[in-house]
Design a protein around this motif. Structure first.
Motif, mmCIF file in Angstrom:
data_model
loop_
_atom_site.group_PDB
_atom_site.id
_atom_site.type_symbol
_atom_site.label_atom_id
_atom_site.label_comp_id
_atom_site.label_asym_id
_atom_site.label_seq_id
_atom_site.Cartn_x
_atom_site.Cartn_y
_atom_site.Cartn_z
ATOM 1 N N LEU B 342 -12.727 -4.285 24.804
ATOM 2 C CA LEU B 342 -13.740 -3.921 23.793
ATOM 3 C C LEU B 342 -14.751 -5.051 23.623
ATOM 4 C CD1 LEU B 342 -11.684 -2.194 20.927
ATOM 5 C CD2 LEU B 342 -12.974 -1.122 22.785
ATOM 6 N N GLN B 343 -14.257 -6.287 23.580
ATOM 7 C CA GLN B 343 -15.162 -7.442 23.412
ATOM 8 C C GLN B 343 -16.131 -7.558 24.577
ATOM 9 O OE1 GLN B 343 -15.563 -9.595 20.932
ATOM 10 N NE2 GLN B 343 -13.714 -9.450 19.669
ATOM 11 N N LEU B 344 -15.622 -7.406 25.811
ATOM 12 C CA LEU B 344 -16.485 -7.590 26.987
ATOM 13 C C LEU B 344 -17.500 -6.454 27.117
ATOM 14 C CD1 LEU B 344 -14.076 -9.065 29.711
ATOM 15 C CD2 LEU B 344 -15.277 -10.208 27.853
ATOM 16 N N ARG B 345 -17.172 -5.310 26.519
ATOM 17 C CA ARG B 345 -18.151 -4.217 26.501
ATOM 18 C C ARG B 345 -19.160 -4.378 25.360
ATOM 19 N NH1 ARG B 345 -14.289 0.808 25.929
ATOM 20 N NH2 ARG B 345 -13.463 1.135 28.026
ATOM 21 N N GLY B 346 -18.869 -5.280 24.414
ATOM 22 C CA GLY B 346 -19.707 -5.394 23.223
ATOM 23 C C GLY B 346 -19.416 -4.314 22.199
ATOM 24 N N GLU B 347 -18.187 -3.780 22.241
ATOM 25 C CA GLU B 347 -17.828 -2.660 21.360
ATOM 26 C C GLU B 347 -16.794 -3.053 20.310
ATOM 27 O OE1 GLU B 347 -16.420 0.473 23.867
ATOM 28 O OE2 GLU B 347 -18.427 0.981 24.616
ATOM 29 N N ALA B 348 -16.642 -4.352 20.043
ATOM 30 C CA ALA B 348 -15.567 -4.766 19.129
ATOM 31 C C ALA B 348 -15.954 -4.646 17.651
ATOM 32 C CB ALA B 348 -15.113 -6.189 19.449
ATOM 33 N N GLY B 349 -17.179 -4.227 17.378
ATOM 34 C CA GLY B 349 -17.563 -3.987 15.985
ATOM 35 C C GLY B 349 -17.657 -5.264 15.183
ATOM 36 N N ALA B 350 -17.049 -5.246 13.991
ATOM 37 C CA ALA B 350 -17.210 -6.369 13.054
ATOM 38 C C ALA B 350 -16.619 -7.674 13.575
ATOM 39 C CB ALA B 350 -16.567 -6.009 11.710
ATOM 40 N N HIS B 351 -15.634 -7.584 14.495
ATOM 41 C CA HIS B 351 -15.068 -8.832 15.026
ATOM 42 C C HIS B 351 -15.596 -9.156 16.432
ATOM 43 C CE1 HIS B 351 -12.175 -5.826 16.484
ATOM 44 N NE2 HIS B 351 -11.671 -6.703 17.322
ATOM 45 N N GLN B 352 -16.726 -8.551 16.789
ATOM 46 C CA GLN B 352 -17.359 -8.851 18.077
ATOM 47 C C GLN B 352 -17.768 -10.327 18.145
ATOM 48 O OE1 GLN B 352 -18.031 -6.746 20.839
ATOM 49 N NE2 GLN B 352 -18.545 -8.705 21.804
ATOM 50 N N VAL B 353 -17.409 -10.984 19.264
ATOM 51 C CA VAL B 353 -17.845 -12.375 19.444
ATOM 52 C C VAL B 353 -19.183 -12.367 20.181
ATOM 53 C CG1 VAL B 353 -15.433 -13.085 19.569
ATOM 54 C CG2 VAL B 353 -16.754 -12.835 21.679
ATOM 55 N N LYS B 354 -19.936 -13.467 20.034
ATOM 56 C CA LYS B 354 -21.307 -13.490 20.577
ATOM 57 C C LYS B 354 -21.326 -13.486 22.106
ATOM 58 C CE LYS B 354 -23.193 -16.937 18.143
ATOM 59 N NZ LYS B 354 -22.441 -17.254 16.921
ATOM 60 N N LYS B 355 -20.661 -14.493 22.695
ATOM 61 C CA LYS B 355 -20.684 -14.584 24.155
ATOM 62 C C LYS B 355 -19.365 -14.042 24.692
ATOM 63 C CE LYS B 355 -21.633 -17.819 27.956
ATOM 64 N NZ LYS B 355 -20.317 -18.034 28.631
ATOM 65 N N ALA B 356 -19.475 -12.967 25.465
ATOM 66 C CA ALA B 356 -18.254 -12.335 25.944
ATOM 67 C C ALA B 356 -18.478 -11.741 27.330
ATOM 68 C CB ALA B 356 -17.776 -11.259 24.964
ATOM 69 N N LYS B 357 -18.503 -12.616 28.315
ATOM 70 C CA LYS B 357 -18.596 -12.146 29.699
ATOM 71 C C LYS B 357 -17.219 -12.169 30.363
ATOM 72 C CE LYS B 357 -20.299 -13.322 34.281
ATOM 73 N NZ LYS B 357 -18.950 -13.563 34.804
ATOM 74 N N THR B 358 -16.469 -13.258 30.106
ATOM 75 C CA THR B 358 -15.159 -13.444 30.740
ATOM 76 C C THR B 358 -14.119 -13.684 29.646
ATOM 77 O OG1 THR B 358 -16.300 -14.548 32.563
ATOM 78 C CG2 THR B 358 -13.909 -14.764 32.493
ATOM 79 N N GLY B 359 -13.045 -12.910 29.663
ATOM 80 C CA GLY B 359 -12.022 -13.047 28.631
ATOM 81 C C GLY B 359 -10.632 -13.192 29.224
ATOM 82 N N LEU B 360 -9.736 -13.776 28.421
ATOM 83 C CA LEU B 360 -8.347 -13.965 28.850
ATOM 84 C C LEU B 360 -7.425 -13.211 27.888
ATOM 85 C CD1 LEU B 360 -6.684 -17.343 29.905
ATOM 86 C CD2 LEU B 360 -5.511 -15.745 28.372
ATOM 87 N N ALA B 361 -6.544 -12.380 28.456
ATOM 88 C CA ALA B 361 -5.516 -11.694 27.661
ATOM 89 C C ALA B 361 -4.153 -12.194 28.114
ATOM 90 C CB ALA B 361 -5.611 -10.186 27.835
#
Ligand SMILES: [Zn+2]
Lengths: 155, 381
Positions: B342-361
């Motif tokens: 969701l974050q990398l799509r820019g769909e995390a809503g109120a908890h969306q982080v600004k820069k989100a190209k690469t993420g670790l789960a």
């Protein structure tokens, strides 16, 4: 998800999983437990390749992937590697233990790996990593891990 | 090597007690959300992997019982017992096998229906350990003591993880425990097993998460921008605590290095924008971050106090609220993957982080982090 369940009281089916089950201890644990029970001695298997001594005892050295074939005696004294103090009556705590329950991870002299057990005869506030502890054997021994009653500080 | 991407995610709200829903009901909800998200119908799915734990579910071969509600009828269905990140790992391998194009992966559990202390006690060796009565909390307290003794990190410093993550959860509609709390509140909460207080521990939770993993041949044929798997690895430490260095996690350090290598990442601090990790207890967020190379050993607490891991910090960690805000065992790691997507799509809503190209789960299996699974996900291939 759907309106057709609006106003329905959610029912609960109360049950309990209670299946008799026997764990065969196997040759390795049996030899260890028999020595606890009959001799009040702590023995451990040693790897013939790397020389590591393993507690709790197991048949195979995980590093060398070879069968441990030799048994050695280890001390009933050792060093506390870490500990845990339960203040809440966790459901897992045996019925005979009173709060606070203290567990220790103890590396006995002569062993290369540490074993879990109870710590007792100590104020939980005085427990320190690195302290010296000694095994106290149970009066009634039946051939199980609780043939050691607990570990206590060496004074 | 072939590539695969995550093209759909679905999460139920994480709740303390989903008494209105069975396991299958939860799966039905999460699976339909994932299919809707991807713009797919169940006919577009060619195989299903379900993830669950028999002991937590109170039944044998628990994963087979949710197949119908997961749309697995007449399909190839396979079962994984362990954290959802491992179920998804298997789903990813299926995509790479060449035999499958679209894999639906689910993970579910209900902590509310059993007794967590007894269920986690049963993870200990039955011959040597189980009768001593330790459980997940008392075991992790032992690890926390080892970690704090070696690093000098204090319970007050670790408590800030709870403050941050419960606070982040205020912005996440699926979180179970959104709370505005202070370090003082954590330090006043009930001591369960020294040094772990109630607010250092993740809650008992119910929930189900589903993700759709697609082979590159079809990943761009559906509704959502694919989120690509760039790196993926897991590593496992020894079973017995006394065989490990409990103050460290060598398995996680190795898993992270493997995942970075696969992703071509040489400087994770610079190249990874955000992290969702398995913070079952406060100290774990610090230790896991350190082992993955985001802080020197024993120093993550300093970066935390500086606000670097906040939603608007340099490296947001658990912007969703993490496990502190909801810990459906088994599903929890799959929620971490879904949150990163969701974050990398820019769909995390109120908890969306600004820069989100690469993420670790990150997901964990076993007591005190015996095994760790690390996913590097990316907007770009
Ligand atoms: Zn060896």
């Amino acid at each position: 998800m759907s309106d057709i369940f609006k106003g329905i009281e959610p029912l609960i089916y109360e049950s309990k999983i209670n299946v008799p089950y026997s764990w065969w201890a196997g040759d390795t644990a049996s030899k260890f437990f028999i020595n606890l029970r009959d001799e009040k001695k702590i023995i451990a298997p040693r790897c013939g390749s790397c020389g590591k001594v393993f507690l709790p005892p197991r048949k195979v050295c995980p590093a060398c992937f070879t069968e441990n074939t030799e048994w050695v005696s280890v001390s009933d004294e050792g060093t506390l590697v870490s500990y845990s103090v339960a203040r809440r009556k966790l459901a897992s705590i045996p019925a005979d233990k009173k709060l606070p329950v203290v567990w220790g991870l103890v590396k006995l002299d002569g062993a290369d790996t540490a074993i879990l057990h109870f710590l007792d005869d100590v104020d939980p506030g005085d427990v320190k990593i690195g302290m010296r502890v000694k095994a106290v054997f149970a009066e009634q021994r039946t051939g199980g891990i609780r043939d050691i009653s607990h570990f206590k500080p060496v004074r | 090597m072939d590539r695969a991407a995550i093209i759909g995610v679905g999460m139920t709200k994480i709740e303390a007690n989903k008494s209105r829903e069975t396991f299958a009901d939860m799966a039905w909800e999460a699976v339909n959300k994932a299919l809707d998200d991807a713009g797919m119908t169940i006919a577009d799915i060619d195989n299903v992997v379900t993830t669950s734990s028999d002991f937590w579910d109170g039944r044998t071969i628990s994963c087979m019982a949710v197949g119908d509600a997961s749309g697995a009828a007449d399909k190839n269905i396979s079962c994984i017992e362990g954290d959802g990140t491992y179920g998804a790992f298997y789903g990813y391998m299926r995509a790479l096998s060449g035999s499958y194009k679209t894999t639906l992966v689910t993970g579910h559990s209900k902590g509310s229906q059993g007794v967590s202390s007894l269920l986690t006690n049963a993870a200990f060796d039955p011959i040597y350990e189980r009768g001593l009565g330790m459980d997940m909390i008392s075991a992790c307290a032992m690890q926390a003591n080892a970690y704090m003794n070696k690093t000098g990190v204090t319970p007050e410093q670790a408590a800030l993880v709870s403050v941050k993550n419960h606070g982040n959860a205020l912005k996440n509609p699926v979180a179970q425990l959104p709370m505005k709390i202070s370090v003082g509140d954590v330090m006043k909460s009930e001591m369960i097993a020294d040094p772990l207080r109630k607010l250092d521990c993740s809650p008992i939770s119910d929930g189900c998460c589903a993700v759709v993993i697609a082979h590159e041949a079809v990943a761009e044929k559906f509704k959502k921008r694919p989120i690509w798997v760039r790196g993926l690895a897991f590593r496992t430490d020894a079973f017995f605590f006394g065989d490990r260095d409990l103050a460290r996690s060598n398995a996680l350090a190795a898993a992270a290095q493997d995942a970075y290598k696969m992703a071509g990442i040489t400087d994770p601090k610079k190249e990874i924008d955000l992290i969702e990790l398995y913070d079952a207890f406060t100290y774990q967020e610090l230790l896991w971050l350190e082992e993955m190379g985001f802080a020197e050993y024993g120093k993550a607490t300093e970066l935390l106090a500086q606000g670097q891991f906040d939603i608007d910090g340099a490296l947001p960690v658990n912007a969703s609220g993490g496990l502190m805000a909801g810990h459906p065992v088994i599903a929890a790691g799959l929620y971490r993957i879904a949150e990163i997507v969701l974050q990398l799509r820019g769909e995390a809503g109120a908890h969306q982080v600004k820069k989100a190209k690469t993420g670790l789960a990150h997901g964990v299996n076993g007591l005190c982090g015996q095994s760790h699974c690390v996913w590097i996900l990316d907007q770009e291939r």
